[in-house]
Design an enzyme around this catalytic site. Structure first.
Site, short mmCIF file in Angstrom:
data_model
loop_
_atom_site.label_atom_id
_atom_site.label_comp_id
_atom_site.label_asym_id
_atom_site.label_seq_id
_atom_site.Cartn_x
_atom_site.Cartn_y
_atom_site.Cartn_z
N LYS A 157 -5.86 9.94 4.32
CA LYS A 157 -4.41 10.10 4.11
C LYS A 157 -3.96 9.12 3.02
O LYS A 157 -3.82 7.93 3.25
CB LYS A 157 -3.61 9.83 5.38
N GLU A 232 -6.98 -3.92 6.50
CA GLU A 232 -6.84 -4.75 5.29
C GLU A 232 -5.34 -4.83 5.03
O GLU A 232 -4.73 -3.84 4.62
CB GLU A 232 -7.54 -4.08 4.10
N CYS A 266 -2.57 -7.01 -3.05
CA CYS A 266 -2.66 -7.80 -1.82
C CYS A 266 -3.27 -9.17 -2.08
O CYS A 266 -3.06 -10.09 -1.31
CB CYS A 266 -3.46 -7.04 -0.79
N GLU A 362 5.47 -12.02 1.72
CA GLU A 362 4.77 -11.27 0.68
C GLU A 362 5.82 -10.50 -0.13
O GLU A 362 6.53 -9.67 0.42
CB GLU A 362 3.77 -10.29 1.30
#
Ligand code: NAD
Length: 458
Positions: A157, A232, A266, A362
């Protein structure tokens, strides 16, 4: 969600519709899982050398279609064409690397009483792969390579903002000879298609890359059927520059480490810690490097940074650079249509610096925060003072110090006098709330196989 609805896929550099595609819903996920389950027995039974050949053929066809895939990725994700080409090279390398795996899935023989015991590695079955929009095909490949090499069938997906390369890749993989049903792509919203994959009793494992917030819900959802999960997730990685480092090299490399992919990475080294005596010299070099970044049309050769992925994401990134933000300096960005955001360096001072949102959360955009430190201990404490633990860098001319700090940091992927995180042959993954499990390298196969122990009485 009806499968007849269409999904408008935008080009972030122009805000124009790039393509309209059918919009998958939960029923499409169920059908994809059925197709994968039907294809699995034959795929796992393919001889190891033939499975290896299939992966090599996928690697070759990606190389042949490198420019087509790179253009599609650059337009859909808004990334510089040079970066997109590099990413397609990595996709091809990943399949080449894991083509070596089917014939090397080794087990152990274990001395026991009364017979012989040994271990074999079995594929898991149907594996659900859920990936984000920042490195769409690359991150899919990190999962597809080991999953297929181990004999699993997959349902992939892609992120709803960037499904185009995954859909094209699936066509190419078929053309390369991957049997029908082994790889299925469903392009639809995460809250519908992703969530259905997570709850589906016919899915043995979810490999997820995305935000820590969604990762939490996936871990909780997967618990209902005891699915295997690898996560992750997000990061807030430190770039630690000691005064004894090559400051010119550290400052020249720092912008790429946080503004690459417009900061939507990331592994972005978005917290820059600089030892106090080096602060002024480092900031001067950094300003030169940041103001020189070429921000613009992703399809122009030489562009170093493109737009952000969406209007909503730009709004979120902007919230970290509000009126009172301690902006040290900014680079440039084009005017007009496109989700542009200039590379920005913040330098909050005083006690409030490390409690600021920009230091703790973040941002996932081109915003770096610089904070000074005095001692090695303080650098380690500041670097580890985060819920995340994905990556980080240490710049120092003292090898012993660099190694001490590397061991003391709670992060999965570190580099010394370099900001690189990702290599096809080395493990990648996070500590703490950056996730669990490892991708790439030899370790990834552990996440796509079960160890079976067999005893033969003699
Ligand atoms: P996201 O978590 O919003 O979405 C990731 C994927 O999950 C998408 O395909 C989305 O459709 C799907 N999804 C969303 N809600 C879901 C649900 N309830 N159930 C199942 N699936 C669902 O992340 P994003 O905005 O696409 O990507 C940005 C995030 O990804 C950042 O936090 C970034 O740090 C992280 N990321 C991590 C890595 C890594 O390797 N650690 C790599 C790239 C990005």
């Amino acid at each position: 969600m009806s499968q007849n609805a269409t999904l408008e896929v935008l080009e972030p550099a122009t805000e124009a519709v790039l393509q309209e595609i059918p919009h998958a819903g939960a029923a499409d996920v169920d059908r994809a899982v059925e197709r994968a389950a039907a294809a699995f027995p034959a795929w796992r039974a393919v001889t190891p050398s033939d499975r290896a050949a299939a992966l090599r053929a996928i690697s070759d066809i990606v190389r042949e279609h490198r420019e087509e895939l790179a253009q599609l990725e650059a337009r859909n994700a808004g990334k510089p064409i040079g970066d997109a080409r590099g990413e397609m090279d990595m996709v091809a390398q990943v399949f080449g690397y894991y083509a070596g795996s089917p014939e090397r899935l080794l087990g152990d023989t274990i001395p026991v009483a009364g017979g012989q015991a040994w271990t074999v590695r079995e594929p898991l079955g149907v594996v659900g792969l859920i990936v984000p929009w920042n490195f769409p095909l690359t991150i899919a490949a990190w999962k597809l390579g080991p999953a297929l090499a181990a004999g699993n069938a997959v349902v992939l997906k892609p992120a709803e903002l960037t499904p185009l390369t995954a859909l094209r890749f699936a066509e190419l993989a078929l053309e390369a000879g991957l049997p029908e049903g082994v790889l299925n792509v469903v392009a639809g919203p995460g809250s519908v298609c992703g969530a259905r994959l997570v709850e589906h009793p016919g899915v043995a494992k979810i490999a997820f890359t995305g935000s820590t917030e969604v990762g939490r819900s996936i871990a909780a959802g997967a618990a209902q059927t005891i699915k295997r999960v690898t996560l992750e997730l997000g990061g807030k990685s430190p770039n630690i520059v000691f005064a004894d480092a090559d400051l010119t090299a550290a400052a020249a490399a720092a912008p790429g480490a946080v503004f690459g992919n417009a900061g939507q990475d990331c592994c972005a080294r978005s917290r820059i810690l600089v030892q106090r005596p080096a602060m002024d010299a480092f900031m001067a070099e950094l300003e030169r490097a940041v103001t020189a970044i070429r921000v613009g049309d992703p399809l122009s050769e030489g562009t170093e940074m493109g737009p952000l992925i969406s209007a909503g994401h730009r709004e979120r990134v902007s919230s970290f650079v509000d009126n009172g933000a301690p902006v040290a300096f900014r680079g440039s960005a084009p005017d007009g249509p496109g989700f542009w955001f200039a590379p920005t360096v913040l330098c909050p001072v005083g006690a409030g610096g490390t409690s600021s949102r920009a230091w703790r959360e973040e941002i996932f955009g081109p915003v770096a925060v610089v904070i000074p430190f005095d001692t090695e201990e303080e650098a380690v404490r500041l670097a580890n003072d985060t819920i995340y633990g994905l990556s980080g860098s240490i710049w120092s001319g003292d090898g012993g110090r660099a190694l001490r700090v590397a061991r003391a940091l709670d992060a999965g992927v570190l580099s010394i006098n370099s900001n690189t995180s990702v290599r096809v042959s080395t493990p990648f993954g996070g500590f703490k709330q950056s996730g669990y499990g490892r991708e790439l390298g030899p370790h990834a196969l552990d996440a796509y196989t079960e160890v079976k122990s067999i005893f033969y009485a003699t």
